[in-house]
Design a protein around this motif. Structure first.
Motif, short mmCIF file in Angstrom:
data_model
loop_
_atom_site.label_atom_id
_atom_site.label_comp_id
_atom_site.label_asym_id
_atom_site.label_seq_id
_atom_site.Cartn_x
_atom_site.Cartn_y
_atom_site.Cartn_z
N PRO A 113 0.82 -1.21 0.00
CA PRO A 113 0.00 0.00 0.00
C PRO A 113 0.85 1.26 0.00
CG PRO A 113 -0.83 -1.59 1.59
CD PRO A 113 0.48 -2.11 1.12
N ALA A 114 0.35 2.29 -0.65
CA ALA A 114 1.07 3.55 -0.73
C ALA A 114 1.04 4.28 0.61
CB ALA A 114 0.45 4.44 -1.80
N ARG A 115 2.08 5.04 0.86
CA ARG A 115 2.06 5.96 2.00
C ARG A 115 1.10 7.11 1.70
NH1 ARG A 115 6.47 5.57 5.56
NH2 ARG A 115 8.03 4.01 4.94
N ALA A 116 0.64 7.76 2.76
CA ALA A 116 -0.22 8.93 2.59
C ALA A 116 0.51 9.99 1.79
CB ALA A 116 -0.64 9.48 3.94
N SER B 250 0.55 3.01 6.90
CA SER B 250 -0.33 2.23 7.77
C SER B 250 -0.56 0.86 7.15
CB SER B 250 -1.68 2.93 7.95
OG SER B 250 -2.58 2.10 8.66
N GLY B 251 -0.43 -0.17 7.97
CA GLY B 251 -0.72 -1.53 7.53
C GLY B 251 -2.06 -2.01 8.04
N LYS B 252 -2.86 -1.10 8.59
CA LYS B 252 -4.16 -1.46 9.13
C LYS B 252 -5.22 -1.46 8.03
CE LYS B 252 -2.99 0.86 13.48
NZ LYS B 252 -3.36 1.99 14.39
N ALA C 193 -9.34 -3.06 3.17
CA ALA C 193 -7.96 -3.53 3.07
C ALA C 193 -7.05 -2.31 3.14
CB ALA C 193 -7.72 -4.28 1.76
N PRO C 194 -5.83 -2.47 3.62
CA PRO C 194 -4.89 -1.35 3.61
C PRO C 194 -4.67 -0.86 2.18
CG PRO C 194 -4.07 -3.13 5.00
CD PRO C 194 -5.25 -3.68 4.26
#
Length: 461
Positions: free
Chosen positions: A163-166, A173-175, A213-214
């Motif tokens: 997943p991309a960073r903000a 976030s991996g949540k 999903a993240p």
């Protein structure tokens, strides 16, 4: 020459007068896989396209997912790869957001040189189903939902996507973060540009949510009384999301299942039928629990779902999405206000009663999905089909009691190839083209020696 698509030179002239800064245009034709194929033309060429169309090779509709010719379609050397004529789709000529130098875009559809519709063009397959319903005095309305992942351009330590960073502050976030509004704020600069681009192109984009999903998100589109425009909206929105994500340094991913341990991405299609007076025929009348047309439409979709799954899940990766309790349906079930079924009748005002068709992955072609769904509904209406009992509670537990869908891509290809229903829904030419492309892609995947082969067998056999 009069445009068979209904486009008018006056539309192009007005646009050029209003946008003197635009120097070039993307002219985009959608192929069987939903991929935009075409050209970038210069400003001075636009008027001639509206006055006489633009020659394009017939083979552009016979390509696989990688852009390779699929000879079995009959659209390559069997025809000498001659030119046909692509014409603009009215109302799709718009500026593109954030391009330097400024560019515009217009969607196209393919016709023969004499103006007859090219029967392997996916958008024109949908047009045929809309016309068939019009002869019955019915007009389909609808909208699509777009689920997708925003991924980092860098792979993780194991070489897998992540997943991309903000984009706002680089936070990772991996949540799962489902429905988290605060999580959405981290992508606010990107989504602001997506909304701005959509507004500029007339794409009625509405709610955004953080999905299950993240890195997964969903954008909804406003309901259209014209289902052709609803499918155009989805095509345009995918192009917008991909382009704006790239501008912000991340990758928009429209694979059905990009990360194996997380939920996949769907493309739910909401559809209803209006009569000549604009009344929704799926709306129940006094004394009815459910309207007969709604139930018969559901019956047609259930009966035809198995043989249509190649349209809804067209790629090898598509089939990894169908996992129990993953919000992806695994059986041809229906229910009211139930997200565990394939065909959901949402709760709400009876006047807006509709079917939410949930099997399709985001990797499917919206024109083919809509054409196939409408054909299934028509079959149900014509034959008075019964959908069977409503599924209540956990729809995943109903799998063993219903006719099941194909278990994998190959089975779906074989079911589609043998389907007289799908041949009628898509038309014989597009059916042949689509199945040939999928067979070619299947063989390519099946014959590829992957890293998984080495992992499983290198030191074991």
């Amino acid at each position: 020459m009069t445009s068979p698509s209904g486009s008018m030179p006056s539309e192009a002239k007005a646009f050029l007068d209003q946008h003197p800064q635009i120097e070039a245009f993307d002219i985009v034709l959608t192929d069987a896989n939903g991929i935009g194929r075409g050209k970038i033309v210069r400003r001075h060429e636009l008027m001639s396209i509206y006055e006489g169309g633009r020659h394009m090779p017939i083979s552009i509709l016979g390509l696989d997912i990688t852009g390779e010719d699929v000879h079995e379609t009959g659209l390559i050397w069997d025809s000498g790869d001659g030119d046909l004529r692509a014409w603009p789709i009215p109302g799709t000529l718009t500026p593109l957001f954030g391009t330097k130098p400024p560019r515009g875009q217009v969607l196209m559809a393919m016709y023969h040189l004499d103006g007859a519709p090219m029967t392997s063009d996916p958008r024109l397959a949908l047009a045929r189903q809309v016309e068939a319903l019009a002869k019955k005095g019915l007009h389909p309305a609808g909208a699509f939902e777009l689920e997708f992942f925003l991924l980092s351009n860098e792979r993780d330590a194991e070489g897998k996507v992540q997943p991309a960073r903000a984009v706002l502050d680089g936070r990772k976030s991996g949540k799962t973060e489902v429905y988290s509004v605060d999580h959405l704020h981290g992508m606010e600069p990107l989504f602001s540009d997506i909304y701005a681009a959509a507004k500029q192109q007339g794409v009625p984009t509405e709610t955004v949510i953080s999905e299950y999903a993240p890195g997964q998100y969903e954008l909804t589109l406003n309901y259209r009384k014209d289902v052709m425009r609803a499918a155009d909206d989805l095509i345009l929105l995918k192009r917008i999301v991909r382009a704006q994500a790239r501008r912000h340094g991340v990758t928009a991913c429209f694979m059905a299942k990009p990360i194996e341990k997380y939920a996949g991405s769907g493309m739910h299609f909401h559809v209803s039928l209006l009569n000549g007076k604009g009344r929704n025929v799926f709306t129940e009348t006094d004394g009815e629990t459910r309207s007969l047309p709604l139930l018969q439409g559901l019956g047609g979709l259930i009966q035809t779902m198995a043989e249509s799954m190649l349209v809804f899940a067209p790629h090898a990766n598509s089939w990894r999405r169908f996992v129990s309790q993953s919000y992806a349906p695994v059986a041809p079930t229906w229910g009211v206000n139930n997200r565990s079924v394939a065909l959901r009748v949402p709760a709400g005002d009876a006047k807006s009663r509709r079917i939410e068709h949930r099997p399709s992955g985001v990797d499917a072609n919206p024109y083919l999905v809509a054409a196939t769904v409408l054909a299934g509904i028509v079959k149900g209406l014509d034959e008075g089909l019964d959908p069977g009992p409503e599924t209540t509670g956990n729809g995943y537990e109903a799998v063993e009691t219903r006719t099941t869908m194909p278990v994998d891509w190959r089975a779906a290809i074989e079911a589609a190839k043998a389907s007289s229903f799908l041949k009628g829904a898509l038309g014989e030419d597009l059916h042949r083209t689509f199945v040939a492309i999928k067979q070619s892609e299947y063989l390519r995947v099946a014959r590829t020696v992957s890293e998984l082969d080495y992992h499983l067998y290198l030191h074991e056999v």
